[in-house]
Design a protein around this motif. Sequence first.
Motif, PDB file in Angstrom:
ATOM      1  N   ILE A 103       0.404  -1.383   0.414  1.00  0.00           N
ATOM      2  CA  ILE A 103      -0.138   0.129   0.176  1.00  0.00           C
ATOM      3  C   ILE A 103       0.860   1.415  -0.055  1.00  0.00           C
ATOM      4  O   ILE A 103       0.827   2.317  -0.856  1.00  0.00           O
ATOM      5  CB  ILE A 103      -1.390   0.096   1.114  1.00  0.00           C
ATOM      6  CG1 ILE A 103      -1.951  -0.510   1.129  1.00  0.00           C
ATOM      7  CG2 ILE A 103      -1.693   1.362   1.303  1.00  0.00           C
ATOM      8  CD1 ILE A 103      -2.877  -1.570   2.349  1.00  0.00           C
TER       9      ILE A 103
ATOM     10  N   SER B  93      -6.849   3.162  -2.465  1.00  0.00           N
ATOM     11  CA  SER B  93      -6.935   1.992  -1.085  1.00  0.00           C
ATOM     12  C   SER B  93      -8.363   1.166  -1.815  1.00  0.00           C
ATOM     13  O   SER B  93      -7.959  -0.158  -1.385  1.00  0.00           O
ATOM     14  CB  SER B  93      -8.497   3.008  -1.352  1.00  0.00           C
ATOM     15  OG  SER B  93      -7.431   4.610  -0.352  1.00  0.00           O
TER      16      SER B  93
ATOM     17  N   PHE C  70      -8.709  -2.762  -0.391  1.00  0.00           N
ATOM     18  CA  PHE C  70      -9.533  -2.499   0.015  1.00  0.00           C
ATOM     19  C   PHE C  70     -10.476  -4.447   0.033  1.00  0.00           C
ATOM     20  O   PHE C  70     -10.910  -4.793   1.374  1.00  0.00           O
ATOM     21  CB  PHE C  70     -10.411  -1.591   0.252  1.00  0.00           C
ATOM     22  CG  PHE C  70     -11.344  -1.993   0.268  1.00  0.00           C
ATOM     23  CD1 PHE C  70     -11.588  -2.142   2.482  1.00  0.00           C
ATOM     24  CD2 PHE C  70     -12.955  -2.370   0.275  1.00  0.00           C
ATOM     25  CE1 PHE C  70     -13.913  -2.401   3.069  1.00  0.00           C
ATOM     26  CE2 PHE C  70     -14.260  -2.227   1.197  1.00  0.00           C
ATOM     27  CZ  PHE C  70     -14.297  -2.285   2.133  1.00  0.00           C
TER      28      PHE C  70
ATOM     29  N   SER D  82     -18.216   1.867   1.275  1.00  0.00           N
ATOM     30  CA  SER D  82     -17.288   1.357   2.119  1.00  0.00           C
ATOM     31  C   SER D  82     -18.846   0.709   3.326  1.00  0.00           C
ATOM     32  O   SER D  82     -17.387   0.574   4.317  1.00  0.00           O
ATOM     33  CB  SER D  82     -17.617   3.519   2.783  1.00  0.00           C
ATOM     34  OG  SER D  82     -18.586   3.791   3.003  1.00  0.00           O
TER      35      SER D  82
ATOM     36  N   PHE E  49      -4.559   8.913   1.587  1.00  0.00           N
ATOM     37  CA  PHE E  49      -4.902   7.840   1.952  1.00  0.00           C
ATOM     38  C   PHE E  49      -4.613   6.425   1.772  1.00  0.00           C
ATOM     39  O   PHE E  49      -5.091   4.874   2.268  1.00  0.00           O
ATOM     40  CB  PHE E  49      -6.212   8.308   0.454  1.00  0.00           C
ATOM     41  CG  PHE E  49      -7.067   8.604   0.288  1.00  0.00           C
ATOM     42  CD1 PHE E  49      -8.202   8.583   1.040  1.00  0.00           C
ATOM     43  CD2 PHE E  49      -7.443  10.087  -0.627  1.00  0.00           C
ATOM     44  CE1 PHE E  49      -9.227   9.784   1.409  1.00  0.00           C
ATOM     45  CE2 PHE E  49      -8.205  10.469  -0.396  1.00  0.00           C
ATOM     46  CZ  PHE E  49      -9.126  10.218   0.066  1.00  0.00           C
ATOM     47  N   SER E  50      -2.809   6.240   1.904  1.00  0.00           N
ATOM     48  CA  SER E  50      -2.573   5.373   2.026  1.00  0.00           C
ATOM     49  C   SER E  50      -1.950   4.673   3.044  1.00  0.00           C
ATOM     50  O   SER E  50      -2.752   3.517   3.698  1.00  0.00           O
ATOM     51  CB  SER E  50      -0.842   5.203   0.910  1.00  0.00           C
ATOM     52  OG  SER E  50      -1.068   5.380  -0.650  1.00  0.00           O
TER      53      SER E  50
ATOM     54  N   THR F 221      -5.422   3.865   4.629  1.00  0.00           N
ATOM     55  CA  THR F 221      -6.285   2.375   3.707  1.00  0.00           C
ATOM     56  C   THR F 221      -5.553   1.485   4.580  1.00  0.00           C
ATOM     57  O   THR F 221      -6.089   0.283   5.069  1.00  0.00           O
ATOM     58  CB  THR F 221      -5.654   2.288   2.235  1.00  0.00           C
ATOM     59  OG1 THR F 221      -6.555   3.689   2.015  1.00  0.00           O
ATOM     60  CG2 THR F 221      -6.177   1.045   2.041  1.00  0.00           C
TER      61      THR F 221
ATOM     62  N   LEU G  98      -7.815  -1.332   7.749  1.00  0.00           N
ATOM     63  CA  LEU G  98      -7.509  -2.045   7.055  1.00  0.00           C
ATOM     64  C   LEU G  98      -6.465  -3.782   8.192  1.00  0.00           C
ATOM     65  O   LEU G  98      -6.097  -4.410   8.179  1.00  0.00           O
ATOM     66  CB  LEU G  98      -6.658  -2.531   6.100  1.00  0.00           C
ATOM     67  CG  LEU G  98      -7.637  -2.294   4.150  1.00  0.00           C
ATOM     68  CD1 LEU G  98      -7.031  -2.681   3.256  1.00  0.00           C
ATOM     69  CD2 LEU G  98      -8.551  -2.413   4.574  1.00  0.00           C
TER      70      LEU G  98
ATOM     71  N   SER H   7     -11.641   4.951   4.252  1.00  0.00           N
ATOM     72  CA  SER H   7     -11.265   5.387   4.170  1.00  0.00           C
ATOM     73  C   SER H   7     -12.011   5.627   2.247  1.00  0.00           C
ATOM     74  O   SER H   7     -11.785   7.062   1.650  1.00  0.00           O
ATOM     75  CB  SER H   7      -9.473   5.109   3.239  1.00  0.00           C
ATOM     76  OG  SER H   7      -9.861   3.387   2.705  1.00  0.00           O
TER      77      SER H   7
END
Length: 434
Positions: free
Chosen positions: A47, A261, A265, A324, A384-385, A388, A392, A404
């Motif tokens: 990621i 993401s 995900f 989401s 976002f990285s 995420t 997770l 995210s």
Amino acid sequence: MEKLGCLTHLFVTVFLTAFAGFVAMPAITDVTMEALCPGKDECSLAIYLSGFQQAVSGIGSVLMTPLIGNLSDVYGRKSLLTLPLMLHILPLVVLAYSRATSFYYAYYVLKIVASMVSEGTIQCLCLAYVADKISEGKRASAFGLLAGVSSAAFVCGTLSARFLSTAQTFQTAAFSAMAAAVYMRIFLQETTRETDASTRILLKSEPSSSSDDSLTKKVQVFKKIPTINDIKNLIGSSKTFSQVAVMVLFNSLGEGGLQASLMYFLKSEFHFSKNQFANLMLIVGIAGMVSQLVLMPMLLLVTGEEWLLRLGLLVSSTTMILNSIAWDAWVIYAVAGLSVFGIFTNSCMRSIASKQVGACEQGKAQGCISGIGSLANIISPLFFSPLTATFLSDKAPFHFPGFSLLCIALCMAIAFIQSLMIRTTPKISGNMVA
């Protein structure tokens, strides 16, 4: 007929280029995970590396896209399109040869270099080429048709990936990228602005020494490099253009976050593999193709670009909210079908922006919009990285694996709110930016 023939050659080039990228896309997550974290469904390193690649590529795009778009206004779209198409080939060739860890890192480096030049630039030049050939009244439909060709490539690429082995996938991608570059160089007709009166005076002045000619050409190239003030003036020249710039920024933040993401995900929560990714992309691709080639031309006659833009942004933010909170894999597949309405967004924004500038500034305008999108691609993975990876993992502050994606929906909702305030105005003719 001549214009139609030119666009046909452009569409073939776009199809082959897009096919090369899309046929490899379903497999790249599995290849990355296998190279970095063999046997695992969750890998923070993958990621973070993907986010770093996206950010660095965005930095290059911010610098290169406005420059190349601006230069294409003078030296032609075809000439400037050659470099990104050639660079697009190299990383695919590496994975076509081997997917071992050492080769993956070689691919990773080449992909960053190629993306710095080609990410955003190819789309920018193709849109400027279409704007050169198509009148304002038909431009939104033409942009939609160009996007529809990309969607068709998306469908063909993901469908092919569904039946090809991983090795064959990257071999096919590399061959398609090579074919695109060769086809473009042979068949695509050049467009150039060197016939403008001011340019003729500069380039065809009284006879002088060869050294003076060389110096003059170098000065002209240097003068065509856009500055920050040029971009500020372009954005500030029209309220509508500045509103489009804001929408592009927030929509691209969301799209960049989605790139950083969604696949991880799905891999973590629903154990998606290459075939499941291909199935999902196939649904999105078919929806996009129907949307751009069939629905958009019809709806434009009824609603206009502004309402189609609002519809696309509203649907995009809604689908991210549903993703989401997805409780089963079938929800992801069902939501993917809604992209038939969300695909309108980019073509409408590009068309509205193109109508705010003169005929000699299409490359500059599209390059500016692409540069803003690339700036968002720098910012989004930085946020976002880590987000995420955190949600997770087992160290999440609260249990919400899709958090995210909810933040992505917020970015797109902000773009939607901005779209409610937009009022298109007639284009400003002539050259607005010195």
